[in-house]
Design a protein around this motif. Structure first.
Motif, PDB file in Angstrom:
ATOM      1  N   UNK A 205       0.849  -1.209   0.000  1.00 26.71           N
ATOM      2  CA  UNK A 205       0.000   0.000   0.000  1.00 26.71           C
ATOM      3  C   UNK A 205       0.883   1.257   0.000  1.00 26.71           C
ATOM      4  N   UNK A 206       2.067   1.148   0.619  1.00 26.70           N
ATOM      5  CA  UNK A 206       2.924   2.330   0.796  1.00 26.70           C
ATOM      6  C   UNK A 206       4.140   2.293  -0.131  1.00 26.70           C
ATOM      7  N   UNK A 207       4.094   1.436  -1.160  1.00 22.52           N
ATOM      8  CA  UNK A 207       5.198   1.319  -2.116  1.00 22.52           C
ATOM      9  C   UNK A 207       5.439   2.630  -2.844  1.00 22.52           C
ATOM     10  N   UNK A 208       6.715   3.066  -2.883  1.00 22.34           N
ATOM     11  CA  UNK A 208       7.129   4.118  -3.806  1.00 22.34           C
ATOM     12  C   UNK A 208       6.751   5.533  -3.418  1.00 22.34           C
ATOM     13  N   UNK A 209       6.221   5.745  -2.227  1.00 19.01           N
ATOM     14  CA  UNK A 209       5.957   7.133  -1.801  1.00 19.01           C
ATOM     15  C   UNK A 209       6.081   7.202  -0.278  1.00 19.01           C
ATOM     16  N   UNK A 210       6.206   8.416   0.215  1.00 19.50           N
ATOM     17  CA  UNK A 210       6.308   8.583   1.667  1.00 19.50           C
ATOM     18  C   UNK A 210       4.908   8.866   2.207  1.00 19.50           C
ATOM     19  N   UNK A 211       4.359   7.916   2.956  1.00 17.77           N
ATOM     20  CA  UNK A 211       3.011   8.129   3.503  1.00 17.77           C
ATOM     21  C   UNK A 211       3.090   9.024   4.746  1.00 17.77           C
ATOM     22  N   UNK A 212       1.952   9.294   5.317  1.00 19.71           N
ATOM     23  CA  UNK A 212       1.938   9.918   6.644  1.00 19.71           C
ATOM     24  C   UNK A 212       2.398   8.882   7.659  1.00 19.71           C
ATOM     25  N   UNK A 213       2.929   9.389   8.770  1.00 21.03           N
ATOM     26  CA  UNK A 213       3.247   8.528   9.903  1.00 21.03           C
ATOM     27  C   UNK A 213       2.374   8.966  11.081  1.00 21.03           C
ATOM     28  N   UNK A 214       2.279   8.100  12.056  1.00 22.20           N
ATOM     29  CA  UNK A 214       1.396   8.389  13.194  1.00 22.20           C
ATOM     30  C   UNK A 214       1.754   9.721  13.859  1.00 22.20           C
ATOM     31  N   UNK A 215       3.058  10.013  13.924  1.00 23.19           N
ATOM     32  CA  UNK A 215       3.465  11.273  14.567  1.00 23.19           C
ATOM     33  C   UNK A 215       2.927  12.499  13.851  1.00 23.19           C
ATOM     34  N   UNK A 216       2.789  12.402  12.519  1.00 20.28           N
ATOM     35  CA  UNK A 216       2.268  13.554  11.764  1.00 20.28           C
ATOM     36  C   UNK A 216       0.844  13.877  12.221  1.00 20.28           C
ATOM     37  N   UNK A 217       0.066  12.821  12.412  1.00 23.48           N
ATOM     38  CA  UNK A 217      -1.327  13.025  12.841  1.00 23.48           C
ATOM     39  C   UNK A 217      -1.363  13.491  14.307  1.00 23.48           C
ATOM     40  N   UNK A 218      -0.443  12.979  15.113  1.00 24.84           N
ATOM     41  CA  UNK A 218      -0.379  13.434  16.516  1.00 24.84           C
ATOM     42  C   UNK A 218      -0.053  14.925  16.580  1.00 24.84           C
ATOM     43  N   UNK A 219       0.849  15.375  15.712  1.00 29.83           N
ATOM     44  CA  UNK A 219       1.234  16.800  15.712  1.00 29.83           C
ATOM     45  C   UNK A 219       0.024  17.690  15.420  1.00 29.83           C
ATOM     46  N   UNK A 220      -0.758  17.337  14.378  1.00 30.25           N
ATOM     47  CA  UNK A 220      -1.892  18.212  14.041  1.00 30.25           C
ATOM     48  C   UNK A 220      -3.007  18.086  15.082  1.00 30.25           C
ATOM     49  N   UNK A 221      -3.105  16.919  15.694  1.00 30.60           N
ATOM     50  CA  UNK A 221      -4.105  16.765  16.763  1.00 30.60           C
ATOM     51  C   UNK A 221      -3.750  17.698  17.922  1.00 30.60           C
ATOM     52  N   UNK A 222      -2.469  17.752  18.245  1.00 29.18           N
ATOM     53  CA  UNK A 222      -2.050  18.666  19.323  1.00 29.18           C
ATOM     54  C   UNK A 222      -2.289  20.124  18.882  1.00 29.18           C
ATOM     55  N   UNK A 223      -1.953  20.415  17.633  1.00 29.22           N
ATOM     56  CA  UNK A 223      -2.104  21.789  17.129  1.00 29.22           C
ATOM     57  C   UNK A 223      -3.532  22.312  17.313  1.00 29.22           C
ATOM     58  N   UNK A 224      -4.518  21.476  16.978  1.00 29.46           N
ATOM     59  CA  UNK A 224      -5.900  21.986  17.052  1.00 29.46           C
ATOM     60  C   UNK A 224      -6.336  22.253  18.490  1.00 29.46           C
ATOM     61  N   UNK A 225      -5.561  21.763  19.453  1.00 26.74           N
ATOM     62  CA  UNK A 225      -5.939  21.975  20.869  1.00 26.74           C
ATOM     63  C   UNK A 225      -5.226  23.158  21.517  1.00 26.74           C
ATOM     64  N   UNK A 226      -4.282  23.786  20.796  1.00 22.74           N
ATOM     65  CA  UNK A 226      -3.517  24.861  21.454  1.00 22.74           C
ATOM     66  C   UNK A 226      -3.895  26.242  20.934  1.00 22.74           C
ATOM     67  N   UNK A 227      -4.974  26.293  20.175  1.00 29.76           N
ATOM     68  CA  UNK A 227      -5.423  27.574  19.645  1.00 29.76           C
ATOM     69  C   UNK A 227      -6.193  28.330  20.727  1.00 29.76           C
ATOM     70  N   UNK A 228      -6.353  29.636  20.563  1.00 32.14           N
ATOM     71  CA  UNK A 228      -7.092  30.399  21.578  1.00 32.14           C
ATOM     72  C   UNK A 228      -8.510  29.856  21.776  1.00 32.14           C
ATOM     73  N   UNK A 229      -9.085  30.148  22.935  1.00 25.11           N
ATOM     74  CA  UNK A 229     -10.422  29.635  23.269  1.00 25.11           C
ATOM     75  C   UNK A 229     -11.465  29.982  22.208  1.00 25.11           C
ATOM     76  N   UNK A 230     -11.298  31.154  21.559  1.00 21.79           N
ATOM     77  CA  UNK A 230     -12.341  31.587  20.612  1.00 21.79           C
ATOM     78  C   UNK A 230     -12.148  31.004  19.218  1.00 21.79           C
ATOM     79  N   UNK A 231     -11.120  30.148  19.022  1.00 17.07           N
ATOM     80  CA  UNK A 231     -10.825  29.604  17.689  1.00 17.07           C
ATOM     81  C   UNK A 231     -11.016  28.090  17.683  1.00 17.07           C
ATOM     82  N   UNK A 232     -11.785  27.576  16.700  1.00 17.24           N
ATOM     83  CA  UNK A 232     -11.926  26.125  16.534  1.00 17.24           C
ATOM     84  C   UNK A 232     -11.615  25.733  15.088  1.00 17.24           C
ATOM     85  N   UNK A 233     -10.843  24.663  14.940  1.00 19.96           N
ATOM     86  CA  UNK A 233     -10.685  24.042  13.620  1.00 19.96           C
ATOM     87  C   UNK A 233     -11.829  23.050  13.464  1.00 19.96           C
ATOM     88  N   UNK A 234     -12.727  23.310  12.527  1.00 18.52           N
ATOM     89  CA  UNK A 234     -13.853  22.395  12.310  1.00 18.52           C
ATOM     90  C   UNK A 234     -13.397  21.103  11.652  1.00 18.52           C
TER      91      UNK A 234
END
Ligand code: NDP
Ligand code: 8X3
Length: 255
Positions: A205-234
């Motif tokens: 499934x991952x032949x010949x290209x660089x897929x996402x890794x679990x850490x990439x998804x962890x990084x953006x998950x953390x990112x959406x939680x550190x924004x100001x109280x009045x900001x939400x990523x839908x």
């Protein structure tokens, strides 16, 4: 006081990486999944590496009685869940619909849709009572676009897309943020589970290209939680650079 995060499916892949990322950043972590020994390993790692406070809860999100018992067992600070990450999920099989395996369909529907709903139904009232919280649902590019033989998996992730929108509408008056994160192809245990332990097929499934890794998804998950109280990523779609949409992946060495 530390914040509390509850992550479903923390024994592998995205969920495990998300637990590490939040423990590293001072969160108290409720880690959940079916494989008890992997939960215990993760518990030790988070305690030893980050001095984190960790509560492992071993249950199957498909079983309402187990979910009720697990959430009902929470006491003290552990009831004050700040972030729920509905991550547990799977694809089973990749067949055209007329050759589909009914048991695969049931597992996907029960886990990806009903499990997510059970968790939300039990945790959201705790958040509403405190007038705060953040629910993060892990959807997929498969919930945005339908691909050949994806039929039921794409259906379950389309349901996550719709349920996330509905949850946000219903909980906005309770000051609860609701976010969907929709990744493209990521190299976790996902394909091994989809192809029922066939390592060779899963690896291709991952032949010949660089897929996402679990850490990439962890990084953006953390990112959406550190924004100001009045900001939400839908809604956040995260893809490998080599993947343009559900069906277009540039693989080295292939035309
Ligand atoms: P993994 O197979 O690596 O991890 C899946 C996790 O879900 C495991 O921790 C597993 O734990 C848990 N899980 C599965 N079924 C149940 C259940 N019935 N009860 C409790 N926990 C369960 O896959 P990923 O990390 O890749 O997948 C995580 C989520 O991301 C899924 O919802 C998936 O659909 C989605 N996704 C994955 C993509 C990918 O390409 N990898 C891309 C887009 C979305 P255990 O077996 O111990 O119960
Ligand atoms: C996993 C991504 O497109 O391979 O949700 O199904 S996909």
């Amino acid at each position: 006081m530390h914040k509390v995060i509850l992550i479903t499916g923390a024994t592998a892949g995205f969920g495990r990486a998300i637990a590490v990322k939040f423990a590293e950043n001072g969160y108290d972590c409720i880690i959940t999944g079916r494989r008890k020994e992997l939960l215990e390993e993760l518990e030790d790692e988070l305690r030893q590496t980050f001095n984190a406070d960790v509560l492992p809860l071993h249950f199957d999100v498909r079983k309402l009685d187990e979910v009720e018992k697990a959430i009902g067992s929470l006491s003290g600070k552990w009831r004050d869940i700040d972030i729920l990450v509905n991550n547990a999920g799977l694809a089973a099989g990749l067949h055209p619909v007329h050759e589909g395996v009914i048991d695969d369909w049931e597992r996907m529907i029960d886990t990806n849709i009903k499990g997510l709903l059970y968790m939300t139904r039990l945790v959201a009232p705790l958040m509403a009572a405190r007038n705060q919280g953040h629910i993060i649902n892990i959807g997929s590019i498969a919930g945005k676009e339908i691909y050949p033989n994806g039929n039921v998996y794409c259906g379950t992730k389309s349901a996550v897309d719709a349920i996330t929108k509905g949850t946000r509408i219903d909980l906005v008056s309770h000051n609860i943020k609701v976010t969907q994160i929709a990744p493209g192809a990521a190299n976790t245990e996902f394909s091994l589970v989809r192809f029922k332990g066939d390592r060779e097929r899963a690896g291709h499934v991952y032949d010949g290209f660089i897929p996402l890794f679990a850490n990439d998804v962890a990084e953006v998950t953390y990112y959406v939680t550190i924004l100001p109280d009045h900001v939400n990523i839908n809604d956040l779609v995260i893809m490998p650079t080599a993947q343009a949409n559900a069906t277009t992946i540039v693989r080295r060495g292939k035309k």
